[in-house]
Scaffold this active site. Structure first.
Site, short mmCIF file in Angstrom:
data_model
loop_
_atom_site.label_atom_id
_atom_site.label_comp_id
_atom_site.label_asym_id
_atom_site.label_seq_id
_atom_site.Cartn_x
_atom_site.Cartn_y
_atom_site.Cartn_z
CB ALA A 158 -0.91 0.01 1.23
CE LYS A 159 2.73 7.45 -3.37
NZ LYS A 159 4.16 7.11 -3.24
CB ALA A 160 0.12 3.04 4.05
#
Length: 295
Positions: A158-160
């Site tokens: 994820a691009k968290a």
């Protein structure tokens, strides 16, 4: 003179379905996303009025949110349209766009199932991530102390927002030492990525890059791999150990902000930006232009 702080700029931001004045795009200090990292985002660029791979970015934004166990209440098509509206409202042709989604302030604690999910999209002028003069001769990169986490311990695909905490720490340390960025290893000590960009190496006409299974498989990364294959370059996605770095001739990093940036140094290892890197830089520059203008 330095640029004004982001909260003091002029313009328009898309916020929960509406275009609002830049200064009015606010959230409460007790928002869950601020305290617990329940936030995801994208970094995108518009070239000549068109957002490069906009739908791929919107799809990844939705997927990142799902990995963090929340659903963005807008479709991919609606997010794409909102980004176009932000560009139009701000009168921008070439710009950087930042969609960001987060859990709101309804609950304050680890659990936040009932919190409202917010989405905002901003755009601003942001030239190449690195100084142009330095970029052409290759940037200098330090070795980071922190490592990318084991995928069993963090949502690495994820691009968290929370995953960038160690990136900020690492980049700050590198910049204090005179470097432009830092190279991070994975939890097993293998080459992974930089703090906000993927990394590539060249040796004997072959392009090598780490397998993206414990860090983000960047959209720019995939684009450059495709461009290299179109050129007939062999691309090896594989495990790379840090002791191998001395055997590579060229190195470059990729990302929406960095685009394709040559590297001249990683810690004790040196590289010479060469023809293959130059070709891929030029191919990427051509690829991101609207097709009607690139033709």
């Amino acid at each position: 003179m330095s640029a004004p702080p982001f909260d003091q700029r002029d313009g328009w931001i898309w916020y929960d379905g509406q275009i609002v004045p830049w200064a009015d795009a606010k959230l409460h200090v007790l928002s869950h996303g601020l305290h617990y990292g329940s936030s995801v985002f994208e970094g995108e660029r518009a070239y000549g009025g068109e957002i490069f791979k906009s739908t791929e970015h919107s799809e990844r934004l939705k997927k990142s949110a799902q990995i963090l166990d929340f659903e963005i209440p807008y479709t991919v098509a609606e997010i794409d349209a909102a980004k176009r509206l932000v560009l139009e409202k701000n009168g921008m042709i070439d710009a950087y766009l930042r969609p960001v989604a987060w859990r709101g302030s309804e609950m304050m604690g680890v659990a936040a199932q009932d919190n409202k999910i917010h989405l905002a999209i901003a755009a601003w002028e942001w030239p190449s991530y690195f100084d142009p003069a330095q970029k052409m001769k290759g940037i200098r990169i330090d070795m980071a102390e922190y490592r990318r986490p084991d995928p069993a311990t963090a949502p690495s695909t994820a691009k968290a927002a929370g995953l960038y905490m160690i990136c900020t720490i690492s980049k700050h340390k590198a910049e204090r030492k005179g470097y432009a960025d830092a190279l991070m290893l994975d939890w097993q000590g293998r080459v992974a990525e930089c703090t906000g960009a993927n990394v590539f190496f060249i040796r004997d006409g072959v392009v090598h890059t780490p397998i993206a299974d414990c860090f983000l498989d960047g959209i720019t990364r995939r684009t450059v791999i495709d461009l290299a294959k179109r050129r007939g370059f062999e691309v090896a996605e594989r495990r790379i150990m840090p002791e191998e770095l001395s055997s590579f001739n060229e190195c470059f990093i990729t990302g929406t902000a960095a685009e394709v940036t040559p590297v001249s140094e990683i810690g004790p290892y040196t590289f010479q930006p060469g023809n293959m890197t130059k070709v891929l830089m030029e191919d990427y520059s051509a690829e991101v232009q609207p097709k009607s203008k690139a033709a």
